[in-house]
Design a protein around this motif. Structure first.
Motif, PDB file in Angstrom:
ATOM      1  N   ARG A 182      -0.666  11.643  -1.992  1.00  0.00           N
ATOM      2  CA  ARG A 182       0.513  12.170  -1.300  1.00  0.00           C
ATOM      3  C   ARG A 182       1.335  11.109  -0.604  1.00  0.00           C
ATOM      4  NH1 ARG A 182       0.405  14.969   2.851  1.00  0.00           N
ATOM      5  NH2 ARG A 182      -1.645  14.294   3.593  1.00  0.00           N
ATOM      6  N   LEU A 183       0.664  10.129   0.013  1.00  0.00           N
ATOM      7  CA  LEU A 183       1.349   9.200   0.898  1.00  0.00           C
ATOM      8  C   LEU A 183       1.231   7.769   0.413  1.00  0.00           C
ATOM      9  CD1 LEU A 183       0.153  10.649   4.342  1.00  0.00           C
ATOM     10  CD2 LEU A 183       2.311  11.111   3.156  1.00  0.00           C
ATOM     11  N   LEU A 184       2.304   7.026   0.648  1.00  0.00           N
ATOM     12  CA  LEU A 184       2.369   5.604   0.320  1.00  0.00           C
ATOM     13  C   LEU A 184       2.653   4.839   1.605  1.00  0.00           C
ATOM     14  CD1 LEU A 184       2.750   3.205  -1.739  1.00  0.00           C
ATOM     15  CD2 LEU A 184       5.168   3.857  -1.801  1.00  0.00           C
ATOM     16  N   PHE A 185       1.860   3.800   1.862  1.00  0.00           N
ATOM     17  CA  PHE A 185       2.016   2.993   3.068  1.00  0.00           C
ATOM     18  C   PHE A 185       2.392   1.566   2.686  1.00  0.00           C
ATOM     19  CE2 PHE A 185      -1.057   6.325   3.922  1.00  0.00           C
ATOM     20  CZ  PHE A 185      -0.609   6.865   5.119  1.00  0.00           C
ATOM     21  N   THR A 186       3.307   0.974   3.452  1.00  0.00           N
ATOM     22  CA  THR A 186       3.685  -0.410   3.248  1.00  0.00           C
ATOM     23  C   THR A 186       4.311  -0.914   4.547  1.00  0.00           C
ATOM     24  OG1 THR A 186       4.876  -1.939   1.773  1.00  0.00           O
ATOM     25  CG2 THR A 186       6.001   0.127   2.343  1.00  0.00           C
ATOM     26  N   GLN A 187       4.770  -2.166   4.551  1.00  0.00           N
ATOM     27  CA  GLN A 187       5.411  -2.734   5.739  1.00  0.00           C
ATOM     28  C   GLN A 187       6.589  -3.604   5.345  1.00  0.00           C
ATOM     29  OE1 GLN A 187       1.635  -4.266   7.892  1.00  0.00           O
ATOM     30  NE2 GLN A 187       3.040  -3.602   9.513  1.00  0.00           N
ATOM     31  N   ARG A 188       7.582  -3.641   6.224  1.00  0.00           N
ATOM     32  CA  ARG A 188       8.714  -4.561   6.063  1.00  0.00           C
ATOM     33  C   ARG A 188       8.554  -5.779   6.964  1.00  0.00           C
ATOM     34  NH1 ARG A 188      13.339  -2.598   7.983  1.00  0.00           N
ATOM     35  NH2 ARG A 188      12.326  -0.882   9.092  1.00  0.00           N
TER      36      ARG A 188
ATOM     37  N   GLN B 190       5.246  10.708  -4.218  1.00  0.00           N
ATOM     38  CA  GLN B 190       5.767  11.306  -5.445  1.00  0.00           C
ATOM     39  C   GLN B 190       7.290  11.384  -5.431  1.00  0.00           C
ATOM     40  OE1 GLN B 190       3.638  15.027  -5.808  1.00  0.00           O
ATOM     41  NE2 GLN B 190       1.692  14.002  -6.233  1.00  0.00           N
ATOM     42  N   LYS B 191       7.856  11.822  -4.308  1.00  0.00           N
ATOM     43  CA  LYS B 191       9.313  11.906  -4.211  1.00  0.00           C
ATOM     44  C   LYS B 191       9.944  10.576  -3.816  1.00  0.00           C
ATOM     45  CE  LYS B 191       9.110  16.759  -2.754  1.00  0.00           C
ATOM     46  NZ  LYS B 191       9.422  17.723  -1.645  1.00  0.00           N
ATOM     47  N   LEU B 192       9.138   9.646  -3.293  1.00  0.00           N
ATOM     48  CA  LEU B 192       9.576   8.325  -2.833  1.00  0.00           C
ATOM     49  C   LEU B 192      10.559   8.421  -1.669  1.00  0.00           C
ATOM     50  CD1 LEU B 192      10.023   6.490  -6.253  1.00  0.00           C
ATOM     51  CD2 LEU B 192       7.958   6.745  -4.850  1.00  0.00           C
ATOM     52  N   THR B 193      10.472   9.514  -0.903  1.00  0.00           N
ATOM     53  CA  THR B 193      11.329   9.691   0.261  1.00  0.00           C
ATOM     54  C   THR B 193      10.613   9.167   1.509  1.00  0.00           C
ATOM     55  OG1 THR B 193      10.482  11.956   0.467  1.00  0.00           O
ATOM     56  CG2 THR B 193      12.592  11.643  -0.661  1.00  0.00           C
ATOM     57  N   ARG B 194      11.423   8.694   2.461  1.00  0.00           N
ATOM     58  CA  ARG B 194      10.879   8.102   3.674  1.00  0.00           C
ATOM     59  C   ARG B 194      10.388   9.180   4.641  1.00  0.00           C
ATOM     60  NH1 ARG B 194      11.309   3.330   6.347  1.00  0.00           N
ATOM     61  NH2 ARG B 194      12.840   2.449   4.924  1.00  0.00           N
ATOM     62  N   LEU B 195       9.240   8.894   5.251  1.00  0.00           N
ATOM     63  CA  LEU B 195       8.676   9.723   6.310  1.00  0.00           C
ATOM     64  C   LEU B 195       8.676   8.908   7.596  1.00  0.00           C
ATOM     65  CD1 LEU B 195       5.706  11.230   4.244  1.00  0.00           C
ATOM     66  CD2 LEU B 195       7.911  12.307   4.762  1.00  0.00           C
ATOM     67  N   PRO B 196       8.365   9.514   8.743  1.00  0.00           N
ATOM     68  CA  PRO B 196       8.412   8.755  10.003  1.00  0.00           C
ATOM     69  C   PRO B 196       7.540   7.508   9.987  1.00  0.00           C
ATOM     70  CG  PRO B 196       8.284  11.094  10.457  1.00  0.00           C
ATOM     71  CD  PRO B 196       8.098  10.948   8.984  1.00  0.00           C
ATOM     72  N   VAL B 197       8.072   6.435  10.555  1.00  0.00           N
ATOM     73  CA  VAL B 197       7.355   5.169  10.661  1.00  0.00           C
ATOM     74  C   VAL B 197       6.269   5.280  11.730  1.00  0.00           C
ATOM     75  CG1 VAL B 197       7.585   2.723  11.280  1.00  0.00           C
ATOM     76  CG2 VAL B 197       9.370   3.846   9.928  1.00  0.00           C
TER      77      VAL B 197
END
Length: 374
Positions: free
Chosen positions: A115-121, A132-139
């Motif tokens: 369900r969730l993808l985690f990464t950092q800038r 799946q939707k590649l939409t942003r969720l709260p940081v």
């Protein structure tokens, strides 16, 4: 930034693959390998033979797969920033469509349920996306750059960091918050991996290895178990190491490759090469595959085998190779020569019908990057 992203390839930890072999219909265990010369190569894990490859962007690295094996996540330069590393992209294996998710980015880590993808800038929090939707969720607010690992139950995100640390930071995924920081002694370079419901935190202090057993309820680090791993820098300072879990053991090695930040080798290079297999119950350490330098080392889904990239020499006098080793003895079972290039790999389970055959091109999905670049 580029050096951080290269090293972070060795810090990001993926979920165990063993259960995925049974879950994915007609699933095959493969090795995903990016090379900077525009290729994402898929190799059969059993034979090391190439099955096919995608033509992708230049300087791609750090591939990983979603739990269902239908989507890959890759770092490569963004079209708008061709000389900057790196943006995070998704690759839909059914369509060959690549979508840019965010720039800049560390490697992507997907939750076990997909369900969730985690990464950092960067050190500006942990970015969360719908995988799946590649939409942003709260940081998730956080102070560091992390090597990220998700608990087997999907509830906790553990991050090892040296930023404002060193520490192990524990995040509650449901609430999207940092719940505690477990500080390590100054100067250490921590790594960690899940085995069952415990997280094993590891750091080498320049003389020996130190292992802490941690659960989500741990509130402070007690005295570590010390293990005799003779990887020492010339000045006895902490040594950056890679670590994976295989067959209930911890596998520790010193990453050595001309495309990585140069490792601080000991005077006795024979001692530093190969890998160290740590029995967690006894603390016994076996030094295996002595004489082989590994740029990267990863376990098979069942932990019986290890796959390693030997970088060879930058001048081409020693070719690079992909090795399949017995995880218990370190014996080399298979070897495949690799073209001279910068290689990064992961082990995944993909549906047989989605594995590329021959050369395949990718297309842009024309999706705009999610979020801003602040």
């Amino acid at each position: 930034m580029k050096r951080f992203l290269l090293l972070s390839a060795l810090l990001v930890l993926t979920s165990p693959l063993r259960s995925l072999v049974a879950q994915i219909k007609d699933g095959r265990e493969v090795i995903l390998a990016t090379r900077w010369n525009h290729q994402l190569v898929v190799l059969d894990a059993r034979s090391l033979k190439e099955l096919g490859h995608f033509v992708i962007g230049e300087l791609a690295m750090n591939p990983s797969a979603s739990p269902d094996g239908r989507t890959l996540f890759i770092q490569q330069p963004a079209p708008s920033e061709p000389h900057a590393c790196c943006a995070l992209f998704s690759l839909d294996l059914a369509t060959g469509s690549m979508c840019q998710i965010v720039f800049p980015s560390s490697p992507g880590v997907v939750s076990g349920d997909g369900r969730l993808l985690f990464t950092q800038r960067g050190a500006v929090g942990v970015e969360v996306f719908d995988a799946q939707k590649l939409t942003r969720l709260p940081v998730i607010k956080a102070p560091g750059n992390y090597g990220l690992s998700i608990s087997p139950d999907g509830r906790w995100l553990f991050g090892t960091t040296v930023w404002q640390g060193p520490s192990l930071d524990i995040f509650d995924i449901e609430r999207g918050v940092l719940v505690r920081r477990l500080r390590l002694p100054d100067g250490l370079l921590p790594r960690g991996v899940w085995l069952g419901n415990k997280f094993y935190l590891y750091a080498h202090d320049g003389k020996q290895g130190n292992i802490w057993s941690v659960t989500p309820d741990t509130t402070e680090l007690v005295a570590p178990k010390r293990v005799a791993i003779p990887i020492t820098a010339r000045d006895n300072s902490p040594v950056g190491q890679g670590m994976v879990a295989a067959g209930g053991r911890l596998i520790v090695y010193e990453p050595v490759a001309w495309w990585l930040h140069p490792a601080r080798r000991a005077q006795d290079e024979e001692t530093s090469s190969g890998f160290f297999s740590v029995d967690l119950s006894s603390g016994d350490v076996a030094h295996l595959a002595s004489g082989i330098d590994f740029a990267q080392l990863l376990p098979s889904a069942d932990g019986r085998y290890l796959y390693g990239i030997n970088a060879g020499a930058v001048d081409g006098t020693r070719p690079a190779s992909l090795l399949k080793l017995d995880g218990r003895t370190g014996a080399v079972l298979k070897r495949r020569a690799l073209p001279k290039d910068s290689w990064f790999m992961s082990v995944a389970v993909l549906p047989e019908s989605l594995i590329p055959r021959g050369e395949l091109m990718t297309t842009s999905c024309q999706k705009r990057e999610s979020g801003d670049r602040n």
